[in-house]
Design a protein around this motif. Structure first.
Motif, PDB file in Angstrom:
ATOM      1  N   SER A   1       0.851  -1.195   0.000  1.00  0.00           N
ATOM      2  CA  SER A   1       0.000   0.000   0.000  1.00  0.00           C
ATOM      3  C   SER A   1       0.880   1.236   0.000  1.00  0.00           C
ATOM      4  N   VAL A   2       0.497   2.235  -0.802  1.00  0.00           N
ATOM      5  CA  VAL A   2       1.298   3.445  -0.982  1.00  0.00           C
ATOM      6  C   VAL A   2       0.400   4.673  -0.873  1.00  0.00           C
ATOM      7  N   LEU A   3       0.867   5.655  -0.121  1.00  0.00           N
ATOM      8  CA  LEU A   3       0.225   6.969  -0.057  1.00  0.00           C
ATOM      9  C   LEU A   3       1.173   7.968  -0.698  1.00  0.00           C
ATOM     10  N   ASP A   4       0.724   8.592  -1.778  1.00  0.00           N
ATOM     11  CA  ASP A   4       1.521   9.594  -2.486  1.00  0.00           C
ATOM     12  C   ASP A   4       0.956  10.971  -2.152  1.00  0.00           C
ATOM     13  N   LEU A   5       1.618  11.682  -1.258  1.00  0.00           N
ATOM     14  CA  LEU A   5       1.204  13.027  -0.873  1.00  0.00           C
ATOM     15  C   LEU A   5       1.784  14.032  -1.862  1.00  0.00           C
ATOM     16  N   GLY A   6       0.971  15.020  -2.267  1.00  0.00           N
ATOM     17  CA  GLY A   6       1.427  15.940  -3.293  1.00  0.00           C
ATOM     18  C   GLY A   6       1.674  15.200  -4.592  1.00  0.00           C
ATOM     19  N   CYS A   7       0.722  14.347  -4.966  1.00  0.00           N
ATOM     20  CA  CYS A   7       0.927  13.416  -6.086  1.00  0.00           C
ATOM     21  C   CYS A   7       0.935  14.101  -7.442  1.00  0.00           C
ATOM     22  N   GLY A   8       0.474  15.352  -7.524  1.00  0.00           N
ATOM     23  CA  GLY A   8       0.493  16.071  -8.785  1.00  0.00           C
ATOM     24  C   GLY A   8      -0.323  15.377  -9.866  1.00  0.00           C
ATOM     25  N   THR A   9       0.276  15.199 -11.032  1.00  0.00           N
ATOM     26  CA  THR A   9      -0.426  14.581 -12.153  1.00  0.00           C
ATOM     27  C   THR A   9      -0.398  13.055 -12.094  1.00  0.00           C
ATOM     28  N   GLY A  10       0.120  12.503 -11.002  1.00  0.00           N
ATOM     29  CA  GLY A  10      -0.004  11.072 -10.761  1.00  0.00           C
ATOM     30  C   GLY A  10       0.976  10.167 -11.471  1.00  0.00           C
ATOM     31  N   GLN A  11       2.065  10.721 -11.985  1.00  0.00           N
ATOM     32  CA  GLN A  11       3.018   9.894 -12.714  1.00  0.00           C
ATOM     33  C   GLN A  11       3.561   8.762 -11.845  1.00  0.00           C
ATOM     34  N   LEU A  12       4.006   9.096 -10.633  1.00  0.00           N
ATOM     35  CA  LEU A  12       4.572   8.084  -9.742  1.00  0.00           C
ATOM     36  C   LEU A  12       3.482   7.147  -9.227  1.00  0.00           C
ATOM     37  N   ALA A  13       2.367   7.703  -8.778  1.00  0.00           N
ATOM     38  CA  ALA A  13       1.299   6.874  -8.219  1.00  0.00           C
ATOM     39  C   ALA A  13       0.813   5.843  -9.230  1.00  0.00           C
ATOM     40  N   ALA A  14       0.627   6.268 -10.478  1.00  0.00           N
ATOM     41  CA  ALA A  14       0.151   5.346 -11.509  1.00  0.00           C
ATOM     42  C   ALA A  14       1.181   4.267 -11.821  1.00  0.00           C
ATOM     43  N   ALA A  15       2.462   4.604 -11.671  1.00  0.00           N
ATOM     44  CA  ALA A  15       3.517   3.617 -11.927  1.00  0.00           C
ATOM     45  C   ALA A  15       3.584   2.560 -10.823  1.00  0.00           C
ATOM     46  N   LEU A  16       3.017   2.866  -9.655  1.00  0.00           N
ATOM     47  CA  LEU A  16       3.094   1.968  -8.506  1.00  0.00           C
ATOM     48  C   LEU A  16       1.867   1.077  -8.345  1.00  0.00           C
ATOM     49  N   VAL A  17       0.859   1.231  -9.187  1.00  0.00           N
ATOM     50  CA  VAL A  17      -0.434   0.592  -8.910  1.00  0.00           C
ATOM     51  C   VAL A  17      -0.452  -0.925  -9.102  1.00  0.00           C
ATOM     52  N   ASP A  18       0.400  -1.459  -9.934  1.00  0.00           N
ATOM     53  CA  ASP A  18       0.336  -2.897 -10.200  1.00  0.00           C
ATOM     54  C   ASP A  18       0.626  -3.699  -8.934  1.00  0.00           C
ATOM     55  N   GLY A  19      -0.380  -4.419  -8.453  1.00  0.00           N
ATOM     56  CA  GLY A  19      -0.214  -5.251  -7.267  1.00  0.00           C
ATOM     57  C   GLY A  19      -0.261  -4.494  -5.963  1.00  0.00           C
ATOM     58  N   ARG A  20      -0.578  -3.223  -6.015  1.00  0.00           N
ATOM     59  CA  ARG A  20      -0.600  -2.405  -4.794  1.00  0.00           C
ATOM     60  C   ARG A  20      -1.881  -1.587  -4.699  1.00  0.00           C
ATOM     61  N   THR A  21      -2.235  -1.215  -3.468  1.00  0.00           N
ATOM     62  CA  THR A  21      -3.263  -0.211  -3.231  1.00  0.00           C
ATOM     63  C   THR A  21      -2.569   1.135  -3.180  1.00  0.00           C
ATOM     64  N   VAL A  22      -2.956   2.064  -4.045  1.00  0.00           N
ATOM     65  CA  VAL A  22      -2.287   3.359  -4.129  1.00  0.00           C
ATOM     66  C   VAL A  22      -3.318   4.476  -3.978  1.00  0.00           C
ATOM     67  N   VAL A  23      -3.008   5.421  -3.099  1.00  0.00           N
ATOM     68  CA  VAL A  23      -3.836   6.610  -2.895  1.00  0.00           C
ATOM     69  C   VAL A  23      -2.974   7.841  -3.174  1.00  0.00           C
ATOM     70  N   GLY A  24      -3.461   8.701  -4.061  1.00  0.00           N
ATOM     71  CA  GLY A  24      -2.777   9.951  -4.357  1.00  0.00           C
ATOM     72  C   GLY A  24      -3.556  11.121  -3.786  1.00  0.00           C
ATOM     73  N   VAL A  25      -2.854  11.992  -3.095  1.00  0.00           N
ATOM     74  CA  VAL A  25      -3.470  13.172  -2.463  1.00  0.00           C
ATOM     75  C   VAL A  25      -2.816  14.429  -3.013  1.00  0.00           C
ATOM     76  N   ASP A  26      -3.628  15.383  -3.446  1.00  0.00           N
ATOM     77  CA  ASP A  26      -3.106  16.659  -3.928  1.00  0.00           C
ATOM     78  C   ASP A  26      -4.183  17.723  -3.740  1.00  0.00           C
ATOM     79  N   PRO A  27      -3.792  18.972  -3.440  1.00  0.00           N
ATOM     80  CA  PRO A  27      -4.789  20.029  -3.272  1.00  0.00           C
ATOM     81  C   PRO A  27      -5.281  20.631  -4.581  1.00  0.00           C
ATOM     82  N   ALA A  28      -4.638  20.279  -5.711  1.00  0.00           N
ATOM     83  CA  ALA A  28      -4.957  20.894  -7.001  1.00  0.00           C
ATOM     84  C   ALA A  28      -5.828  19.968  -7.834  1.00  0.00           C
TER      85      ALA A  28
END
Length: 245
Positions: free
Chosen positions: A38-65
């Motif tokens: 499981s991964v929490l990406d704070l300040g995930c922006g456009t999600g490049q990193l979060a989307a790269a981590l999703v295979d086999g994982r629970t991923v949550v991206g948080v951003d104020p924008a």
């Protein structure tokens, strides 16, 4: 939290992935993620990193924008992640994560020690036992802002809608240690100019280390670059990788 127009204006967000590829950073984060489920990406922006981590994982991206999250939802793999529009200083999800990341120098948008401690408290509140955190900040001794002037930063960008665009920065260091910089984009075909002013802090390694300790966290490693080199006073980056104390 007032969101910087560079990240909230859809026209400017269009440029983000064009000028911020982060390939080395992405590869390093993927390697450090290891067997995290499981991964929490704070300040995930456009999600490049979060989307790269999703295979086999629970991923949550948080951003104020919201405009950044709109891009994140549309990118390949974006449909597998959960996207939350929220301020990293105050968000509380009631969940624990094996890995928490705050990359892209997002730590520097928190201008005061109070704000920096608040986002570290968010990390501590969401980190699972045995989990790891990772974030980055530019080393102030490298004085990166001196490169953010028109004569050193000008570049030509190919935009899928605007065509050829000239981009550049200008910046100044304030007496409060906060750098104010302006991003400029000029569309060659029309002369249209897009611009936004941003402010970021440059905390020292010593200050970051003290805040990590005060937040109930431990930095097990200090990297000085995304290739994994050890931090030295001459490093351009400050990258702590650690756990709960």
């Amino acid at each position: 939290m007032t969101v910087d127009p560079l990240y909230s204006d859809a026209a400017l967000v269009d440029f983000y992935d064009l000028v911020n590829t982060g390939d080395i950073e992405l590869r390093r984060c993927l390697a450090l993620a290891g067997d995290a489920r499981s991964v929490l990406d704070l300040g995930c922006g456009t999600g490049q990193l979060a989307a790269a981590l999703v295979d086999g994982r629970t991923v949550v991206g948080v951003d104020p924008a919201g405009a950044m999250l709109d891009v994140a939802r549309r990118r390949p793999g974006g449909e597998k992640a959960e996207w939350i529009e929220a301020d990293a200083r105050m968000v509380r999800l009631g969940r624990k994560f094996d890995l928490i990341v705050l990359t892209g120098h997002a730590f520097q948008v928190f201008l005061t020690q109070e704000d920096q401690l608040a986002v570290l408290a968010t990390i501590a509140a969401h980190l699972a036992p045995g989990g790891r955190f990772l974030f980055d900040s530019r080393n102030p001794t490298a004085e990166a802002w001196r490169e953010w002037v028109p004569e050193r930063s000008e570049e030509m960008i190919h935009h899928p809608r605007f065509g050829t665009v000239k981009g550049w920065y200008d910046s100044s260091m304030g007496v409060d240690g906060i750098v104010t910089y302006r991003t400029w984009y000029e569309v060659t075909a029309t002369g249209q100019t897009l611009t936004a002013e941003s402010r970021i802090a440059f905390p020292s390694k010593q200050d970051i280390a003290a805040d990590i300790e005060a937040s109930g966290l431990v930095a097990e490693n200090w990297f000085g670059d995304w290739e994994g080199g050890a931090w030295t006073p001459a490093s351009r980056e400050i990258i702590p990788f650690g756990r709960l104390r």
